[in-house]
Design a protein around this motif. Structure first.
Motif, PDB file in Angstrom:
ATOM      1  N   LEU A  36       0.819  -1.208   0.000  1.00 53.95           N
ATOM      2  CA  LEU A  36       0.000   0.000   0.000  1.00 53.95           C
ATOM      3  C   LEU A  36       0.853   1.259   0.000  1.00 53.95           C
ATOM      4  CD1 LEU A  36      -2.707  -0.839   2.686  1.00 53.95           C
ATOM      5  CD2 LEU A  36      -3.080  -0.601   0.234  1.00 53.95           C
ATOM      6  N   GLY A  37       2.004   1.198   0.626  1.00 53.11           N
ATOM      7  CA  GLY A  37       2.867   2.358   0.763  1.00 53.11           C
ATOM      8  C   GLY A  37       3.974   2.046   1.730  1.00 53.11           C
ATOM      9  N   SER A  38       4.601   3.091   2.243  1.00 52.71           N
ATOM     10  CA  SER A  38       5.718   2.933   3.174  1.00 52.71           C
ATOM     11  C   SER A  38       5.517   3.831   4.381  1.00 52.71           C
ATOM     12  CB  SER A  38       7.044   3.285   2.493  1.00 52.71           C
ATOM     13  OG  SER A  38       7.279   2.448   1.386  1.00 52.71           O
ATOM     14  N   THR A  39       6.055   3.425   5.501  1.00 48.92           N
ATOM     15  CA  THR A  39       5.988   4.224   6.720  1.00 48.92           C
ATOM     16  C   THR A  39       7.058   5.311   6.691  1.00 48.92           C
ATOM     17  OG1 THR A  39       7.583   2.861   7.919  1.00 48.92           O
ATOM     18  CG2 THR A  39       5.276   2.152   7.951  1.00 48.92           C
ATOM     19  N   GLY A  40       7.063   6.122   7.743  1.00 48.87           N
ATOM     20  CA  GLY A  40       8.070   7.169   7.833  1.00 48.87           C
ATOM     21  C   GLY A  40       9.482   6.624   7.875  1.00 48.87           C
ATOM     22  N   GLN A  41       9.661   5.415   8.389  1.00 49.43           N
ATOM     23  CA  GLN A  41      10.976   4.787   8.448  1.00 49.43           C
ATOM     24  C   GLN A  41      11.215   3.828   7.289  1.00 49.43           C
ATOM     25  OE1 GLN A  41      11.187   3.101  12.431  1.00 49.43           O
ATOM     26  NE2 GLN A  41      11.838   5.068  13.308  1.00 49.43           N
ATOM     27  N   GLY A  42      10.334   3.854   6.300  1.00 52.62           N
ATOM     28  CA  GLY A  42      10.548   3.069   5.090  1.00 52.62           C
ATOM     29  C   GLY A  42      10.052   1.639   5.134  1.00 52.62           C
ATOM     30  N   ARG A  43       9.361   1.251   6.193  1.00 51.60           N
ATOM     31  CA  ARG A  43       8.840  -0.112   6.253  1.00 51.60           C
ATOM     32  C   ARG A  43       7.589  -0.232   5.376  1.00 51.60           C
ATOM     33  NH1 ARG A  43      10.789   0.761  11.513  1.00 51.60           N
ATOM     34  NH2 ARG A  43      12.350  -0.809  12.127  1.00 51.60           N
ATOM     35  N   PRO A  44       7.363  -1.400   4.789  1.00 54.64           N
ATOM     36  CA  PRO A  44       6.206  -1.552   3.899  1.00 54.64           C
ATOM     37  C   PRO A  44       4.900  -1.664   4.671  1.00 54.64           C
ATOM     38  CG  PRO A  44       7.386  -3.630   4.070  1.00 54.64           C
ATOM     39  CD  PRO A  44       8.220  -2.607   4.808  1.00 54.64           C
ATOM     40  N   LEU A  45       3.857  -1.063   4.101  1.00 53.00           N
ATOM     41  CA  LEU A  45       2.484  -1.267   4.554  1.00 53.00           C
ATOM     42  C   LEU A  45       1.850  -2.228   3.562  1.00 53.00           C
ATOM     43  CD1 LEU A  45       1.741   2.456   5.342  1.00 53.00           C
ATOM     44  CD2 LEU A  45       1.634   0.610   7.034  1.00 53.00           C
ATOM     45  N   ARG A  46       1.576  -3.443   4.000  1.00 52.55           N
ATOM     46  CA  ARG A  46       1.129  -4.494   3.088  1.00 52.55           C
ATOM     47  C   ARG A  46      -0.383  -4.683   3.145  1.00 52.55           C
ATOM     48  NH1 ARG A  46       5.843  -6.867   5.423  1.00 52.55           N
ATOM     49  NH2 ARG A  46       7.537  -7.109   3.923  1.00 52.55           N
ATOM     50  N   ALA A  82      -0.680  -2.643  10.584  1.00 54.37           N
ATOM     51  CA  ALA A  82      -1.071  -1.295  10.186  1.00 54.37           C
ATOM     52  C   ALA A  82      -0.101  -0.231  10.682  1.00 54.37           C
ATOM     53  CB  ALA A  82      -2.476  -0.994  10.700  1.00 54.37           C
ATOM     54  N   ASN A  83       0.768  -0.596  11.629  1.00 55.12           N
ATOM     55  CA  ASN A  83       1.728   0.345  12.209  1.00 55.12           C
ATOM     56  C   ASN A  83       3.083  -0.353  12.355  1.00 55.12           C
ATOM     57  OD1 ASN A  83       3.112   2.293  13.659  1.00 55.12           O
ATOM     58  ND2 ASN A  83       1.798   2.189  15.475  1.00 55.12           N
ATOM     59  N   PRO A  84       3.768  -0.610  11.246  1.00 57.37           N
ATOM     60  CA  PRO A  84       5.025  -1.367  11.322  1.00 57.37           C
ATOM     61  C   PRO A  84       6.107  -0.692  12.161  1.00 57.37           C
ATOM     62  CG  PRO A  84       4.197  -1.316   9.070  1.00 57.37           C
ATOM     63  CD  PRO A  84       3.374  -0.346   9.849  1.00 57.37           C
ATOM     64  N   ASP A  85       6.213   0.625  12.085  1.00 58.97           N
ATOM     65  CA  ASP A  85       7.244   1.303  12.880  1.00 58.97           C
ATOM     66  C   ASP A  85       6.953   1.168  14.373  1.00 58.97           C
ATOM     67  OD1 ASP A  85       8.380   2.022  10.494  1.00 58.97           O
ATOM     68  OD2 ASP A  85       7.747   4.120  10.554  1.00 58.97           O
ATOM     69  N   GLY A  86       5.700   1.315  14.755  1.00 57.69           N
ATOM     70  CA  GLY A  86       5.328   1.132  16.146  1.00 57.69           C
ATOM     71  C   GLY A  86       5.529  -0.301  16.608  1.00 57.69           C
ATOM     72  N   ARG A  87       5.244  -1.263  15.738  1.00 59.00           N
ATOM     73  CA  ARG A  87       5.440  -2.672  16.102  1.00 59.00           C
ATOM     74  C   ARG A  87       6.923  -2.952  16.312  1.00 59.00           C
ATOM     75  NH1 ARG A  87       5.845  -6.979  18.009  1.00 59.00           N
ATOM     76  NH2 ARG A  87       5.147  -5.609  19.657  1.00 59.00           N
ATOM     77  N   ALA A  88       7.785  -2.379  15.452  1.00 56.22           N
ATOM     78  CA  ALA A  88       9.222  -2.589  15.600  1.00 56.22           C
ATOM     79  C   ALA A  88       9.735  -2.005  16.906  1.00 56.22           C
ATOM     80  CB  ALA A  88       9.964  -1.978  14.417  1.00 56.22           C
ATOM     81  N   ALA A  89       9.152  -0.875  17.327  1.00 61.83           N
ATOM     82  CA  ALA A  89       9.606  -0.208  18.552  1.00 61.83           C
ATOM     83  C   ALA A  89       8.831  -0.660  19.787  1.00 61.83           C
ATOM     84  CB  ALA A  89       9.471   1.303  18.389  1.00 61.83           C
ATOM     85  N   GLY A  90       7.733  -1.386  19.583  1.00 55.76           N
ATOM     86  CA  GLY A  90       6.889  -1.769  20.707  1.00 55.76           C
ATOM     87  C   GLY A  90       6.161  -0.593  21.326  1.00 55.76           C
ATOM     88  N   THR A  91       5.775   0.386  20.478  1.00 57.76           N
ATOM     89  CA  THR A  91       5.123   1.590  20.967  1.00 57.76           C
ATOM     90  C   THR A  91       3.709   1.710  20.409  1.00 57.76           C
ATOM     91  OG1 THR A  91       6.044   2.888  19.132  1.00 57.76           O
ATOM     92  CG2 THR A  91       7.290   2.839  21.187  1.00 57.76           C
ATOM     93  N   GLY A 136       2.234   4.520  19.345  1.00 61.37           N
ATOM     94  CA  GLY A 136       2.226   5.394  18.194  1.00 61.37           C
ATOM     95  C   GLY A 136       3.197   4.947  17.115  1.00 61.37           C
ATOM     96  N   ASN A 137       3.244   5.727  16.034  1.00 61.29           N
ATOM     97  CA  ASN A 137       4.166   5.420  14.939  1.00 61.29           C
ATOM     98  C   ASN A 137       5.534   6.022  15.225  1.00 61.29           C
ATOM     99  OD1 ASN A 137       3.892   8.154  14.403  1.00 61.29           O
ATOM    100  ND2 ASN A 137       3.076   7.890  12.339  1.00 61.29           N
ATOM    101  N   ALA A 138       6.383   6.116  14.196  1.00 58.73           N
ATOM    102  CA  ALA A 138       7.751   6.593  14.411  1.00 58.73           C
ATOM    103  C   ALA A 138       7.789   8.024  14.942  1.00 58.73           C
ATOM    104  CB  ALA A 138       8.540   6.491  13.107  1.00 58.73           C
ATOM    105  N   ASP A 139       6.746   8.805  14.644  1.00 59.38           N
ATOM    106  CA  ASP A 139       6.670  10.188  15.118  1.00 59.38           C
ATOM    107  C   ASP A 139       5.872  10.309  16.412  1.00 59.38           C
ATOM    108  OD1 ASP A 139       8.119  11.221  12.913  1.00 59.38           O
ATOM    109  OD2 ASP A 139       6.311  11.102  11.680  1.00 59.38           O
ATOM    110  N   GLY A 140       5.500   9.185  16.986  1.00 58.76           N
ATOM    111  CA  GLY A 140       4.736   9.209  18.224  1.00 58.76           C
ATOM    112  C   GLY A 140       3.258   9.517  18.037  1.00 58.76           C
TER     113      GLY A 140
END
Length: 450
Positions: free
Chosen positions: A85-95, A163-172, A174-178
Motif C-alpha cells: 500500500l505504501g511505506s511508513t516514515g521509516q521506510g517499512r512496507p504497509l502491506r 497497520a503500524n510497522p514502525d510502532g510494532r518494531a519499537a513496541g510503541t 504510536g508510529n515513528a513520530d509518536g
C-alpha cells in the motif's frame, strides 16, 4: 452510570452463535487450490508458520518473518495476493493481502461484491491481533473444505497485517513520530492514516474489523474480549444496525462459545450485578477508525482483547498469556466471518443504500454526540448548506486529504473549489470543512445555491 437517551430505538435480540463451515480458520490446515505448475510444486511444501507459532507464543512474529511468511503463502495459493500500500516514515512496507477464490485481481472486483477488511495492530504495542490476522491469512489460503471455498467465492477478505510497522518494531502505541494513527483518520497526517484512507476509498469494504488490545481495570473492566460498533451519529441507521448485529449476535457469542468472557468496549460494569457503572472510552469522535468507517458507510467494529495475565500460570509463563490473547482474537474472528457469510443479503444492501443516501442531501448532520449520548443543540446542523466553498489557498492545502477521503470537489478557474453535500460522503463533508467540527481540516464558507 446514568442512562443516556439513545438516538435510535433498537429491537432487543437474544445473542446466539451462528454456525459457519470455516473449520480451517481455527482448527486445521490443508492443501490450497492450485492454479499453476509453480504452485503445484509449492503444494509439497508444508504450510508456513509464524514466528509466534514456532516459538509456541514465547515471542511475537518479527517483521522479516512476516515478510517471508506472506511471500510463502502468496506463492503457494491462488487465493492470495500480497501488495504494498505504501511505506511508513521509516521506510517499512504497509502491506495489503487480498484473499478470495481466486484472489480478487483489483479494487473494482472487491467493490462489486461482499468484502471484509481486517486492520491489524494499529497500535504497535498491541500485537495479538496481528498474529491472529497472519494465521487467518494462511488458514484461509490452505483450507480445502467446501465451506471455506464457497465463502471465498462470494466474499473478498482484505487484510492489513501490520497497520503500524514502525510502532510494532519499537513496541510503541504510536508510529515513528509518536502519533496515534487511530486518531488520524480525519486529518491524515501520517503515512499509515493516508494509506488506510486510500484503501477505504478504493476498495469500499462492506465490513471493517479493527483488532486491538486493552489493559484491565480491576474489578470493573476485566473481560477477556470487548467490542464496539460506530457510535458516531452520522452513521447510516442501516449500517449502524448491522454493526451492532456483528458485535452482539456474532463476535461476542463466538468468543463466549470458546470460553472467553465478553463485554462492550469503554463501559465499566459492576462486578456483582453486571450493570454499567460509567463510560470511560468509546465515544463518537469521527477520527477513530470504527467511527470513520461508519461515517464512510461501512459496517465497522472495534475488537479488544485483554493484555493482562489472568492466572498465576500466565504470570509465570508469558507464552500462556500471549496464546490466550491470540486465541480470543481468533475466536472472535470466527464470529466475524460467520456474520459476513450469513448476512451478505443484508450487509450489501445496507452499505449500498447508505452510499446512495448522501445524494438525496436531506437530514441533519451531527458534530457531536453518540448513539448513547444525545448531542448538544449547537452540535446539530439541522439544515446543512448545499455545500462548502474553499478559497484557492484552502483548497491547495486540503485537496489531497479530500481526495484520499473520496470527497468530491469542483475546482474553479481561480483555484477555489466547491464541495457539495450531495455526494456519497455527505455526512463526512461538514466534519472536514465546517469550522464548528472538532477535527475540521479547513474553516470553509457555507455555500448557497449550489
Amino acid at each position: 452510570m446514568t442512562p443516556r437517551t439513545p438516538r435510535r430505538t433498537r429491537t432487543r435480540t437474544r445473542p446466539r452463535l451462528r454456525a459457519l463451515a470455516l473449520g480451517a480458520l481455527v482448527t486445521g490446515l490443508a492443501a490450497p487450490l492450485l492454479a499453476s505448475p509453480a504452485q503445484a510444486g509449492a503444494q509439497s511444501q508444508p504450510p508456513p508458520r509464524t514466528g509466534f507459532e514456532t516459538s509456541e507464543g514465547a515471542r511475537w512474529t518479527t517483521q522479516p518473518e512476516e515478510r517471508d511468511f506472506l511471500a510463502a503463502v502468496d506463492r503457494a495459493s491462488a487465493r492470495v495476493s500480497v501488495d504494498r500500500l505504501g511505506s511508513t516514515g521509516q521506510g517499512r512496507p504497509l502491506r495489503l493481502v487480498r484473499i478470495g477464490a481466486p484472489a480478487p485481481a483489483d479494487a473494482q472486483r472487491v467493490a462489486r461484491g461482499n468484502s471484509v477488511l481486517l486492520i491489524c495492530s494499529q497500535h504497535g504495542d498491541e500485537p495479538s491481533g496481528r498474529e491472529a490476522c497472519l494465521t487467518t491469512i494462511r488458514d484461509l489460503a490452505y483450507a480445502k473444505d467446501a465451506g471455506t471455498r464457497r465463502f471465498l467465492e462470494r466474499t473478498s477478505v482484505l487484510v492489513v497485517p501490520t497497520a503500524n510497522p514502525d510502532g510494532r518494531a519499537a513496541g510503541t502505541r504510536g508510529n515513528a513520530d509518536g502519533v496515534d494513527i487511530n486518531r488520524d483518520h480525519i486529518a491524515l497526517t501520517t503515512a499509515e492514516g493516508r494509506a488506510t484512507a486510500a484503501l477505504l476509498r478504493d476498495y469500499r469494504p462492506d465490513t471493517v474489523y479493527d483488532l486491538h488490545e486493552f489493559g484491565a481495570t480491576v474489578p470493573y473492566y476485566v473481560k477477556d474480549l470487548l467490542s464496539l460498533w460506530p457510535r458516531n451519529l452520522n452513521t447510516d441507521d442501516r449500517v449502524h444496525a448491522e454493526a451492532r448485529t456483528l458485535s452482539e449476535r456474532y463476535v461476542r457469542p463466538a468468543a463466549g462459545a470458546a470460553g472467553f468472557s465478553t463485554g462492550i468496549y469503554g463501559i465499566w460494569t459492576d462486578p456483582v450485578t453486571g450493570e454499567p457503572v460509567k463510560q470511560v472510552a468509546g465515544d463518537g469522535q469521527e477520527r477513530i477508525l470504527r467511527n470513520t468507517v461508519g461515517v464512510k458507510n461501512s459496517v465497522g467494529l472495534l475488537v479488544e482483547t485483554r493484555i493482562d495475565p489472568l492466572t498465576d500460570a500466565e504470570k509465570a509463563d508469558p507464552a500462556l498469556n500471549n496464546r490466550r490473547r491470540v486465541d480470543s482474537q481468533l475466536a472472535a474472528l470466527k464470529g466475524a466471518f460467520g456474520f459476513a457469510g450469513e448476512r451478505r443479503g443484508r450487509i450489501e444492501p445496507a452499505t449500498t443504500a447508505a452510499r446512495l443516501t448522501g445524494y438525496a442531501d436531506r437530514g441533519p448532520v451531527y458534530l457531536g454526540g453518540a448513539d448513547n449520548e444525545p448531542p448538544a443543540e449547537d452540535e446539530v446542523i439541522q439544515n446543512p448548506p448545499c455545500g462548502y466553498r474553499l478559497t484557492a489557498g484552502q483548497y491547495a492545502e486540503v485537496k489531497d486529504e479530500l481526495a484520499l477521503h473520496g470527497v468530491r470537489a469542483a475546482r474553479r478557474a481561480d483555484g477555489s473549489a466547491l464541495v457539495t453535500m450531495r455526494q456519497s460522503m455527505r455526512g463526512l463533508v461538514p466534519l472536514l470543512l465546517d469550522g464548528r467540527a472538532e477535527f475540521h481540516l479547513a474553516q470553509a464558507r457555507p455555500a448557497d445555491g449550489c
